[in-house]
Design an enzyme around this catalytic site. Structure first.
Site, PDB file in Angstrom:
ATOM      1  N   TRP A  79      43.476  34.288  30.053  1.00 61.94           N
ATOM      2  CA  TRP A  79      42.439  34.473  31.069  1.00 61.94           C
ATOM      3  C   TRP A  79      42.210  35.939  31.405  1.00 61.94           C
ATOM      4  O   TRP A  79      41.063  36.369  31.574  1.00 61.94           O
ATOM      5  CB  TRP A  79      42.739  33.662  32.326  1.00 61.94           C
ATOM      6  CG  TRP A  79      42.444  32.203  32.137  1.00 61.94           C
ATOM      7  CD1 TRP A  79      43.341  31.171  32.184  1.00 61.94           C
ATOM      8  CD2 TRP A  79      41.171  31.602  31.842  1.00 61.94           C
ATOM      9  NE1 TRP A  79      42.689  29.979  31.944  1.00 61.94           N
ATOM     10  CE2 TRP A  79      41.372  30.217  31.727  1.00 61.94           C
ATOM     11  CE3 TRP A  79      39.876  32.111  31.650  1.00 61.94           C
ATOM     12  CZ2 TRP A  79      40.334  29.319  31.441  1.00 61.94           C
ATOM     13  CZ3 TRP A  79      38.839  31.227  31.359  1.00 61.94           C
ATOM     14  CH2 TRP A  79      39.075  29.854  31.260  1.00 61.94           C
TER      15      TRP A  79
ATOM     16  N   ASP B 190      42.771  37.569  39.775  1.00 57.20           N
ATOM     17  CA  ASP B 190      42.218  36.259  39.464  1.00 57.20           C
ATOM     18  C   ASP B 190      43.288  35.215  39.802  1.00 57.20           C
ATOM     19  O   ASP B 190      44.200  34.980  39.023  1.00 57.20           O
ATOM     20  CB  ASP B 190      41.857  36.191  37.972  1.00 57.20           C
ATOM     21  CG  ASP B 190      41.406  34.793  37.544  1.00 57.20           C
ATOM     22  OD1 ASP B 190      41.330  33.896  38.412  1.00 57.20           O
ATOM     23  OD2 ASP B 190      41.123  34.606  36.342  1.00 57.20           O
TER      24      ASP B 190
ATOM     25  N   LYS C 126      41.378  24.223  40.319  1.00 58.76           N
ATOM     26  CA  LYS C 126      42.806  24.064  40.072  1.00 58.76           C
ATOM     27  C   LYS C 126      43.528  23.681  41.371  1.00 58.76           C
ATOM     28  O   LYS C 126      44.228  22.694  41.425  1.00 58.76           O
ATOM     29  CB  LYS C 126      43.418  25.359  39.529  1.00 58.76           C
ATOM     30  CG  LYS C 126      43.253  25.652  38.024  1.00 58.76           C
ATOM     31  CD  LYS C 126      41.860  25.626  37.507  1.00 58.76           C
ATOM     32  CE  LYS C 126      41.719  25.884  36.033  1.00 58.76           C
ATOM     33  NZ  LYS C 126      41.195  27.191  35.682  1.00 58.76           N
TER      34      LYS C 126
END
Ligand SMILES: *Cc1c(COP(=O)(O)O)cnc(C)c1O
Length: 363
Positions: free
Chosen positions: A102, A175, A199
């Site tokens: 990511w 993030d 999430k």
């Protein structure tokens, strides 16, 4: 039917109590005879829902007053663009730390839109004897004048989490899509925190941004209006129609978190859940995890079977026992159990029982 436990990495399971409440008021919200998703985002009733959600998040994370909280579109990846567009400036520089899939994708997106600005990328993931860990040391001594440093404290795909604080003179952008609200953090150490919601917060599509006010005073790149932090701030995140249902449900999850002891209680519970699962992995040679102990994710536990030809059987048997979505990400293979806030301890216990039996069967 015995309990179903959903280990999906995202969109992930939400607290069962929240799902039941949403179901109960789905078509008739608070006696209005309509759904919360059928009312104007500018109505008094909806504005109250929106404001309450923000207030709850502020309480949960102890967000200081000099930070804005924005509810935006476009999930986690939308923020890859938004961060660079809003903070980089036309000739600025930014430093991206890469520790997995990511953070790498975030750096690539920033490079794509940087133009005359400059993105420096540093790989902080080190592999020793097949075991991966994060090395933050190269940072000290770097004297560049960066607009910000970007990193991903929890790599959802790789199962790598960074618990250390980043020590640097530049605003830190994190993030936190897959670990926001999972453990206590000091927001004031960050310039900006963002998270796609699916999430640990609510439905996909929504992104939460927590940004220190002064970061929005510098010139930014030209950009799409719906990703513009200043427009979002000036319009209470309602420059255009926000994802209203996702925002409402996020607010319900925040309420559930508050009823269950807040982030400190989640923190403890998540430590226990992760400990139980890693202990199972470490005590059976049949399983292996390739992340150093200090960087093992508490949210996304990755592991491989010693005999990968048994992967299909492992997944089929798990599913038959109500243990869903354990297949690892296609890039890293193997298995992954995502155990966010909503996953109860009993779910991890059920997984560990199954894994123990499966290992013994195939010893
Ligand atoms: C899931 C995830 C993203 C991407 O989220 P989307 O909403 O699919 O864009 C970004 N970063 C991290 C750490 C993630 O886990």
């Amino acid at each position: 039917m015995s309990a179903i436990y959903n280990f999906c990495a995202g969109p992930a399971m939400l607290p069962t109590a929240v799902m039941h409440k949403a179901q109960k008021e789905f078509v008739d919200w608070q006696g209005h005879g309509v759904s919360v998703m059928e009312i104007s985002h500018r109505s008094k009733d909806y504005m109250a829902v929106a404001a309450k959600a923000e207030q709850r998040l502020r309480e949960l994370m102890a967000i200081p007053d000099n930070y804005h909280v924005l509810f935006m579109h476009g999930g986690g990846r939308g923020q890859f663009s938004a961060v660079a567009s809003n903070l980089l400036g036309s000739h600025g520089r930014a430093l991206y730390l890469v520790s997995g899939q990511w953070s790498k994708a975030a750096a690539e997106e920033a490079q794509k839109i940087a133009g005359h600005a400059q993105i420096d990328v540093v790989d902080i993931c080190v592999e020793d004897d097949g075991i991966r860990h994060v090395e933050l040391s190269p940072l000290s001594g770097a004297a560049e004048d960066y607009r910000y440093l970007h990193y991903c404290p929890n790599e959802t795909v790789d199962g790598i989490e960074i618990f250390e604080n980043i020590d640097c003179p530049w605003p830190v952008v994190a993030d936190m899509s897959s670990n926001i609200l999972s453990r206590e953090i000091d927001v004031s150490r960050f310039g900006l925190i963002y998270a796609g919601a699916q999430k640990n917060i609510g439905p996909s599509g929504l992104a939460i941004v927590i940004v220190r006010q002064d970061l929005l005073s510098l010139p930014s790149l030209t950009q799409a209006s719906i990703l513009d932090y200043r427009l979002a701030r000036d319009n209470d995140s309602m420059f255009n129609t926000p994802p209203t249902f996702a925002w409402y449900l996020a607010g319900e999850v925040f309420a559930w978190l508050q009823e269950h002891g807040g982030v400190s209680a989640m923190d403890l519970n998540n430590i226990h859940k992760a400990k139980l699962l890693y202990h199972c992995i470490d005590s059976h040679p049949f399983y292996r995890n390739n992340v150093a102990k200090e960087n093992r994710s508490r949210m996304n536990v990755t592991f491989h079977l010693a005999d990968e030809s048994l992967n299909g059987e492992f997944l089929a048997q798990a599913e038959a026992r109500g243990l869903l979505a354990l297949k690892g990400h296609r890039i890293v293979g193997g298995m992954r159990a995502s155990i966010y806030n909503a996953m109860p301890y009993e779910g991890v216990q059920a997984l560990v029982n199954f894994m123990t039996e499966f290992a013994e069967q195939h010893a």
